[in-house]
Design an enzyme around this catalytic site. Sequence first.
Site, PDB file in Angstrom:
ATOM      1  N   THR A  58      52.658  66.812  46.750  1.00 24.87           N
ATOM      2  CA  THR A  58      52.839  68.055  47.507  1.00 24.87           C
ATOM      3  C   THR A  58      52.078  69.220  46.900  1.00 24.87           C
ATOM      4  OG1 THR A  58      54.975  67.328  48.306  1.00 24.87           O
ATOM      5  CG2 THR A  58      54.620  69.667  48.319  1.00 24.87           C
ATOM      6  N   TYR A 106      54.233  67.631  56.817  1.00 24.34           N
ATOM      7  CA  TYR A 106      52.999  67.893  56.069  1.00 24.34           C
ATOM      8  C   TYR A 106      52.525  66.595  55.457  1.00 24.34           C
ATOM      9  CZ  TYR A 106      55.563  67.480  51.703  1.00 24.34           C
ATOM     10  OH  TYR A 106      56.304  66.997  50.679  1.00 24.34           O
ATOM     11  N   SER A 134      53.166  60.320  45.878  1.00 28.89           N
ATOM     12  CA  SER A 134      53.489  59.499  44.702  1.00 28.89           C
ATOM     13  C   SER A 134      54.386  58.319  45.046  1.00 28.89           C
ATOM     14  CB  SER A 134      54.103  60.358  43.594  1.00 28.89           C
ATOM     15  OG  SER A 134      55.385  60.800  43.949  1.00 28.89           O
ATOM     16  N   THR A 161      56.220  64.597  43.418  1.00 33.73           N
ATOM     17  CA  THR A 161      57.473  64.694  42.672  1.00 33.73           C
ATOM     18  C   THR A 161      58.343  63.438  42.797  1.00 33.73           C
ATOM     19  OG1 THR A 161      58.566  65.771  44.547  1.00 33.73           O
ATOM     20  CG2 THR A 161      57.559  67.210  42.885  1.00 33.73           C
ATOM     21  N   ASP A 162      58.117  62.630  43.844  1.00 32.41           N
ATOM     22  CA  ASP A 162      59.016  61.493  44.087  1.00 32.41           C
ATOM     23  C   ASP A 162      59.096  60.534  42.900  1.00 32.41           C
ATOM     24  OD1 ASP A 162      59.422  62.533  46.582  1.00 32.41           O
ATOM     25  OD2 ASP A 162      58.473  60.894  47.688  1.00 32.41           O
ATOM     26  N   LYS A 164      64.289  63.660  39.205  1.00 32.41           N
ATOM     27  CA  LYS A 164      64.309  64.416  40.460  1.00 32.41           C
ATOM     28  C   LYS A 164      65.725  64.300  40.996  1.00 32.41           C
ATOM     29  CE  LYS A 164      62.013  65.150  44.856  1.00 32.41           C
ATOM     30  NZ  LYS A 164      60.930  64.764  45.787  1.00 32.41           N
ATOM     31  N   GLU A 188      83.670  47.788  30.874  1.00 28.99           N
ATOM     32  CA  GLU A 188      84.342  46.861  31.802  1.00 28.99           C
ATOM     33  C   GLU A 188      83.592  45.540  31.907  1.00 28.99           C
ATOM     34  OE1 GLU A 188      86.107  48.620  35.479  1.00 28.99           O
ATOM     35  OE2 GLU A 188      85.028  50.383  34.792  1.00 28.99           O
TER      36      GLU A 188
HETATM   37  N1  GLU Z   1      56.443  62.212  48.708  1.00 25.99           N
HETATM   38  C1  GLU Z   1      55.350  62.948  48.171  1.00 25.99           C
HETATM   39  C2  GLU Z   1      55.090  62.676  46.713  1.00 25.99           C
HETATM   40  O1  GLU Z   1      55.948  62.372  45.935  1.00 25.99           O
HETATM   41  C3  GLU Z   1      55.506  64.399  48.376  1.00 25.99           C
HETATM   42  C4  GLU Z   1      56.724  64.970  47.670  1.00 25.99           C
HETATM   43  C5  GLU Z   1      56.368  65.882  46.537  1.00 25.99           C
HETATM   44  O2  GLU Z   1      55.327  65.809  45.906  1.00 25.99           O
HETATM   45  O3  GLU Z   1      57.214  66.727  46.301  1.00 25.99           O
HETATM   46  O4  GLU Z   1      53.961  62.797  46.358  1.00 25.99           O
END
Ligand code: GLU
Length: 324
Positions: free
Chosen positions: A14, A27, A60, A93-94, A166, A280
Amino acid sequence: MQPPRLRILATGGTIAGSAGSALERGYRPGQIGAADLLAAAKGLGLSATFEGREIAAIGSQDIGWREWDALHREIEAALTDEGVDGVIVTHGTDTAEETAFLLDLTLSAGKPVVLVGAMRPADAVGSDGMRNLANAVRVAGDPAAAGRGVLVVMSDQVFAAIDVRKAATGGAEAFRGFPRGPIANVTPTSLDWFGPAERTGRPARFAWPAALPKVPILYAYAGMDKGEVACMLSGAQGSVLAGLGQGNAPASVIEALAASGVPVVRSSRVDQGSVDRNLEVDDDALGFIAARGLGPAKARILLQVLLASGISDPAAMQAEFDRR
Ligand code: GLU
């Protein structure tokens, strides 16, 4: 003093995403190329010089061995290049936590290596990308960032790769650290570390593997059937249980995992809290490994690296999961 010389390795996400207009909901990640990111970094007017390379231009969720292998090679080259003081990896970020942790396990603690992303595309109102990039420049250009392992910079905070997760699907403050929170606060004009670097001069914990073995993650739930274990574990060299609570699963699933013949790491589907041995589930009797503070995604990375390094004895594996 000479401004820090930083190398930016772009992978997409992103931070390089575009919606085509400021108010669009949908997007596409990875639309802005390395050259444009570099120009944007230069345009920030920060005291640093930049060069850049494009590793990939993808979301990602599509990142995997090919990109990781290329990234590792490029960072190794940067670590030995006397003309580079620090490395910034722009990333979605994923899966940032997986890439950061894999690199953290396999790089020496030499120069600063910083992963940075964004939760809002570059052309969105209130985009966080350039702020995060400016903060990453601040961190990667600080000699005190060396010796801390791979770092993740998001929302004015710096996290160690081993802690970062995340933790929200939306909002600029989507990242958390566990069991440690952030290890520094950062803005484009300030950087406050909360403690000294602990890994100064340490070599890489593991050699870069030739390949990563197949290790599925089994997500546990009430009513889970043992039939899923056989299905998921077909061709696998190890498995990670994203278990209930303290890494639990229905008794028949635990039995099937114990009988699977491959190393099993018990982690938790719960976002916070550690999974410890023999609460457990009788790990000693069943030969399981407890993930401790690592969530399923990072437990999987560590298990893959251990298997690729020829470490498969449960006690030796547990010692690596116990280590911080
Ligand atoms: N799903 C995409 C990724 O991880 C966009 C989400 C992001 O970067 O926040 O690249």
